[in-house]
Motif scaffolding. Structure first.
Motif, PDB file in Angstrom:
ATOM      1  N   SER A   1     -36.290  13.284  28.839  1.00 18.27           N
ATOM      2  CA  SER A   1     -35.835  12.064  28.164  1.00 18.27           C
ATOM      3  C   SER A   1     -36.163  10.821  28.983  1.00 18.27           C
ATOM      4  CB  SER A   1     -34.320  12.126  27.919  1.00 18.27           C
ATOM      5  OG  SER A   1     -33.621  12.085  29.155  1.00 18.27           O
ATOM      6  N   ASP A   2     -36.152   9.663  28.311  1.00 23.14           N
ATOM      7  CA  ASP A   2     -36.417   8.386  28.982  1.00 23.14           C
ATOM      8  C   ASP A   2     -35.346   8.074  30.025  1.00 23.14           C
ATOM      9  OD1 ASP A   2     -38.689   8.025  27.470  1.00 23.14           O
ATOM     10  OD2 ASP A   2     -37.684   6.800  25.938  1.00 23.14           O
ATOM     11  N   VAL A   3     -34.106   8.536  29.748  1.00 25.52           N
ATOM     12  CA  VAL A   3     -33.001   8.290  30.692  1.00 25.52           C
ATOM     13  C   VAL A   3     -33.312   8.919  32.048  1.00 25.52           C
ATOM     14  CG1 VAL A   3     -30.580   8.788  31.204  1.00 25.52           C
ATOM     15  CG2 VAL A   3     -31.250   8.102  28.904  1.00 25.52           C
ATOM     16  N   VAL A   4     -33.779  10.171  32.037  1.00 29.09           N
ATOM     17  CA  VAL A   4     -34.077  10.873  33.280  1.00 29.09           C
ATOM     18  C   VAL A   4     -35.323  10.297  33.950  1.00 29.09           C
ATOM     19  CG1 VAL A   4     -34.778  13.097  34.255  1.00 29.09           C
ATOM     20  CG2 VAL A   4     -32.895  12.983  32.613  1.00 29.09           C
ATOM     21  N   LYS A   5     -36.321   9.920  33.160  1.00 28.55           N
ATOM     22  CA  LYS A   5     -37.531   9.321  33.731  1.00 28.55           C
ATOM     23  C   LYS A   5     -37.186   8.034  34.489  1.00 28.55           C
ATOM     24  CE  LYS A   5     -40.742  11.195  30.283  1.00 28.55           C
ATOM     25  NZ  LYS A   5     -41.583  10.873  29.107  1.00 28.55           N
ATOM     26  N   LYS A   6     -36.337   7.210  33.889  1.00 29.82           N
ATOM     27  CA  LYS A   6     -35.917   5.971  34.538  1.00 29.82           C
ATOM     28  C   LYS A   6     -35.104   6.268  35.794  1.00 29.82           C
ATOM     29  CE  LYS A   6     -33.832   1.493  33.517  1.00 29.82           C
ATOM     30  NZ  LYS A   6     -33.186   0.648  32.470  1.00 29.82           N
ATOM     31  N   LEU A   7     -34.288   7.301  35.697  1.00 26.86           N
ATOM     32  CA  LEU A   7     -33.470   7.702  36.846  1.00 26.86           C
ATOM     33  C   LEU A   7     -34.354   8.115  38.027  1.00 26.86           C
ATOM     34  CD1 LEU A   7     -30.405   8.025  37.395  1.00 26.86           C
ATOM     35  CD2 LEU A   7     -30.664  10.436  36.864  1.00 26.86           C
TER      36      LEU A   7
ATOM     37  N   CYS B   1     -34.196   6.215  41.772  1.00 25.29           N
ATOM     38  CA  CYS B   1     -33.330   6.937  42.712  1.00 25.29           C
ATOM     39  C   CYS B   1     -34.148   7.700  43.752  1.00 25.29           C
ATOM     40  CB  CYS B   1     -32.424   7.914  41.972  1.00 25.29           C
ATOM     41  SG  CYS B   1     -31.118   7.119  41.034  1.00 25.29           S
ATOM     42  N   GLU B   2     -33.510   7.972  44.869  1.00 25.16           N
ATOM     43  CA  GLU B   2     -34.081   8.790  45.933  1.00 25.16           C
ATOM     44  C   GLU B   2     -33.051   9.837  46.351  1.00 25.16           C
ATOM     45  OE1 GLU B   2     -37.027   8.860  47.142  1.00 25.16           O
ATOM     46  OE2 GLU B   2     -37.933   6.961  46.553  1.00 25.16           O
ATOM     47  N   ALA B   3     -33.560  10.976  46.805  1.00 27.56           N
ATOM     48  CA  ALA B   3     -32.682  12.020  47.343  1.00 27.56           C
ATOM     49  C   ALA B   3     -32.707  11.903  48.865  1.00 27.56           C
ATOM     50  CB  ALA B   3     -33.154  13.389  46.893  1.00 27.56           C
ATOM     51  N   ILE B   4     -31.568  11.583  49.442  1.00 30.32           N
ATOM     52  CA  ILE B   4     -31.499  11.285  50.879  1.00 30.32           C
ATOM     53  C   ILE B   4     -30.408  12.131  51.544  1.00 30.32           C
ATOM     54  CG2 ILE B   4     -31.058   9.472  52.601  1.00 30.32           C
ATOM     55  CD1 ILE B   4     -33.637   9.079  51.077  1.00 30.32           C
ATOM     56  N   SER B   5     -30.694  12.561  52.774  1.00 28.94           N
ATOM     57  CA  SER B   5     -29.677  13.180  53.635  1.00 28.94           C
ATOM     58  C   SER B   5     -29.577  12.358  54.911  1.00 28.94           C
ATOM     59  CB  SER B   5     -30.060  14.621  53.975  1.00 28.94           C
ATOM     60  OG  SER B   5     -30.107  15.424  52.826  1.00 28.94           O
TER      61      SER B   5
ATOM     62  N   LEU C   1     -26.646  13.009  50.697  1.00 29.57           N
ATOM     63  CA  LEU C   1     -26.051  11.902  49.961  1.00 29.57           C
ATOM     64  C   LEU C   1     -26.320  12.027  48.469  1.00 29.57           C
ATOM     65  CD1 LEU C   1     -27.091   9.037  52.401  1.00 29.57           C
ATOM     66  CD2 LEU C   1     -24.755   9.794  51.977  1.00 29.57           C
ATOM     67  N   GLY C   2     -27.057  13.091  48.090  1.00 31.35           N
ATOM     68  CA  GLY C   2     -27.422  13.296  46.698  1.00 31.35           C
ATOM     69  C   GLY C   2     -28.489  12.311  46.263  1.00 31.35           C
ATOM     70  N   CYS C   3     -28.524  12.045  44.954  1.00 34.14           N
ATOM     71  CA  CYS C   3     -29.436  11.033  44.407  1.00 34.14           C
ATOM     72  C   CYS C   3     -28.738   9.675  44.481  1.00 34.14           C
ATOM     73  CB  CYS C   3     -29.788  11.354  42.960  1.00 34.14           C
ATOM     74  SG  CYS C   3     -31.106  12.548  42.776  1.00 34.14           S
ATOM     75  N   ILE C   4     -29.361   8.734  45.157  1.00 40.30           N
ATOM     76  CA  ILE C   4     -28.771   7.399  45.269  1.00 40.30           C
ATOM     77  C   ILE C   4     -29.810   6.363  44.849  1.00 40.30           C
ATOM     78  CG2 ILE C   4     -27.212   8.096  47.119  1.00 40.30           C
ATOM     79  CD1 ILE C   4     -29.068   6.716  49.105  1.00 40.30           C
ATOM     80  N   PRO C   5     -29.377   5.209  44.324  1.00 44.62           N
ATOM     81  CA  PRO C   5     -30.322   4.155  43.951  1.00 44.62           C
ATOM     82  C   PRO C   5     -31.132   3.694  45.161  1.00 44.62           C
ATOM     83  CG  PRO C   5     -28.162   3.713  43.021  1.00 44.62           C
ATOM     84  CD  PRO C   5     -27.986   4.862  43.967  1.00 44.62           C
ATOM     85  N   LYS C   6     -32.381   3.322  44.917  1.00 41.11           N
ATOM     86  CA  LYS C   6     -33.240   2.878  46.016  1.00 41.11           C
ATOM     87  C   LYS C   6     -32.693   1.630  46.699  1.00 41.11           C
ATOM     88  CE  LYS C   6     -37.604   4.812  44.340  1.00 41.11           C
ATOM     89  NZ  LYS C   6     -38.989   4.523  43.878  1.00 41.11           N
TER      90      LYS C   6
ATOM     91  N   VAL D   1     -30.924  15.732  39.728  1.00 43.65           N
ATOM     92  CA  VAL D   1     -30.833  14.777  38.623  1.00 43.65           C
ATOM     93  C   VAL D   1     -29.731  15.182  37.656  1.00 43.65           C
ATOM     94  CG1 VAL D   1     -32.034  13.865  36.597  1.00 43.65           C
ATOM     95  CG2 VAL D   1     -33.233  14.041  38.779  1.00 43.65           C
ATOM     96  N   LEU D   2     -29.697  16.466  37.300  1.00 45.38           N
ATOM     97  CA  LEU D   2     -28.681  16.945  36.365  1.00 45.38           C
ATOM     98  C   LEU D   2     -27.278  16.814  36.952  1.00 45.38           C
ATOM     99  CD1 LEU D   2     -30.482  20.105  34.921  1.00 45.38           C
ATOM    100  CD2 LEU D   2     -30.118  17.906  33.793  1.00 45.38           C
ATOM    101  N   LYS D   3     -27.146  17.055  38.257  1.00 41.23           N
ATOM    102  CA  LYS D   3     -25.839  16.902  38.903  1.00 41.23           C
ATOM    103  C   LYS D   3     -25.377  15.450  38.848  1.00 41.23           C
ATOM    104  CE  LYS D   3     -23.204  17.795  43.117  1.00 41.23           C
ATOM    105  NZ  LYS D   3     -22.500  16.489  43.024  1.00 41.23           N
TER     106      LYS D   3
END
Length: 334
Positions: free
Chosen positions: A181-187, A191-195, A254-259, A303-305
Motif C-alpha cells: 500500500s501507499d501508506v507503507v511505501k511512504k513509511l 523511517c529508519e530502523a536504528i539500534s 529503537l524500532g522504526c523511527i522517523p528520519k 513496518v507491520l509492528k
C-alpha cells in the motif's frame, strides 16, 4: 376447671435467664443483619453500579492526609471513581471476549513500565522521569493493587486489539496488500530502523564530579566500540552494557523511527545518512551522553509492528469510550 382457665407452670430463675439470653441473641442477629445490609447499600458507601455490578467506597482504595483540603479529596475521589468505572466496563468486556493475562505477564508489563518512567524518555503520557515506581504510585494516588489492575486492563486491551488487527492484516493476501500500500511505501521512505547503545554522562553512582562522570561514560563508549570492531554482536553487547533500560532488553533496538527523530536532544539524520545498513557503528556525543548507533534494514516485520503499535494506541481510547457508552452506569451523589 373453667374452660378459659389456663394452668401456669412456675418458671425457675435459670429458665427465665436462658429464654432472655436467646431473645437477646436473636435480636442482636437481626440488628446486625439489617445494619450490615444498610452499610453495604446506603449511598454514602455505594458509589456506582456498572451493569448492575456495585462499586463501593472501599473499592477505590483511597487514603488522604488529614490536612488535605476537602475539595481536593473530592476531585481525586471523582477521578478515581471514573477510572474504576472504565476498568469495570472493560473487565466485563474482556470476560465476554475470553481475553486474559497471566500473573507473570502482568509482572513483566509492570517491569517494562518501570523501566520506561525511570529512563531518560520518562512517562509516555506526561514525559516526567520518576526516580522509582513507588514515586509514580504516590504521585498518582495508586495502591499497588490498583496499579496492577490498571496494567492488566492495558494488557488485555492490547491483546484484544492486536487480535483484531492480525485478523485484518496479519497474514495472507491482507498482509501482502498492506505491505504494497501507499501508506507503507511512504513509511519506508520516511523511517529508519536504528539500534543504539548509550552511556549517560549524568546520574552515575557514587560521588563523582561532572567531569569524572563524563570521562567514565567516554571510556565505556570507547571500550564498547572496540568490542564491536572485534566482531561481537551488537544486540548481545547492548544487553550487556547499555544504560538505556528501555531498549537494552531489545538489544538496543529503537524500532522504526522517523528520519527527523532526535535522540538525546540531537537530530540524528546526518549520522544515519552517513551509515550503511548493517555497516560500521557510529559514535555520537549528545547532551545525554555517548551513543553508539547501528543502522538496520527496515524489514516487513518492523513496518507491520510500527503500524500495529499505532493502531493499538489510536483504538484504545475509542474502544474504551464505545464500551462505556454502551454500559448501564448508575452513579450516586455522595
Amino acid at each position: 376447671m373453667n374452660f378459659f382457665e389456663v394452668s401456669i407452670i412456675p418458671e425457675s430463675p435459670s429458665s427465665r435467664s436462658i429464654v432472655k439470653g436467646l431473645m437477646l441473641l436473636i435480636l442482636f442477629l437481626i440488628v446486625f443483619k439489617i445494619g450490615n445490609n444498610f452499610y453495604q447499600t446506603r449511598p454514602r458507601f455505594l458509589l456506582a453500579k456498572v451493569n448492575e455490578t456495585p462499586l463501593y467506597q472501599r473499592d477505590l482504595h483511597l487514603s488522604f492526609p488529614s490536612d488535605m483540603p476537602k475539595s481536593l479529596i473530592q476531585a481525586i475521589t471523582h477521578e478515581k471513581l471514573e477510572e474504576k468505572i472504565k476498568w469495570k466496563v472493560l473487565e466485563q468486556f474482556f470476560q465476554e471476549q475470553e481475553i486474559k493475562s497471566s500473573s507473570s505477564e502482568i509482572s513483566d508489563a509492570i517491569e517494562e513500565f518501570t523501566n520506561q518512567i525511570t529512563s531518560q524518555s520518562g512517562c509516555q503520557c506526561c514525559g516526567i522521569v520518576y526516580p522509582s515506581l513507588n514515586a509514580y504510585l504516590e504521585e498518582n494516588h495508586f495502591t499497588s493493587a490498583d496499579f496492577r489492575e490498571k496494567m492488566e486492563v492495558d494488557l488485555n486491551l492490547k491483546k484484544y486489539l492486536t487480535k483484531e488487527w492480525m485478523l485484518a492484516h496479519g497474514e495472507g493476501e491482507q498482509r501482502r496488500e498492506l505491505l504494497e500500500s501507499d501508506v507503507v511505501k511512504k513509511l519506508r521512505e520516511n523511517c529508519e530502523a536504528i539500534s543504539h547503545i548509550v552511556f549517560y554522562t549524568y546520574q552515575q553512582s557514587g560521588n563523582f564530579s561532572v567531569e569524572m562522570n563524563y570521562r567514565n561514560a567516554q571510556r565505556k563508549a570507547e571500550r564498547t566500540l572496540e568490542r564491536l570492531h572485534q566482531g561481537e554482536a551488537f544486540e548481545k553487547v547492548a544487553k550487556d552494557v547499555s544504560e538505556d533500560r528501555l531498549t537494552r532488553l531489545q538489544g538496543g533496538s529503537l524500532g522504526c523511527i522517523p528520519k527527523t527523530s532526535s535522540v538525546g536532544g540531537v537530530n540524528i539524520q546526518k549520522t544515519i545518512d552517513s551509515m550503511t545498513i548493517g555497516g560500521e557503528v557510529q559514535l555520537l556525543e549528545t547532551p545525554d551522553g555517548f551513543h553508539l548507533f547501528k543502522r538496520n534494514e527496515v524489514t516487513d516485520d518492523l513496518v507491520l509492528k510500527l503500524l500495529l503499535d499505532r493502531y493499538v494506541t489510536m483504538q484504545k481510547e475509542i474502544l474504551m469510550k464505545d464500551e462505556v457508552k454502551k454500559a448501564k452506569i448508575e452513579r450516586y451523589n455522595q
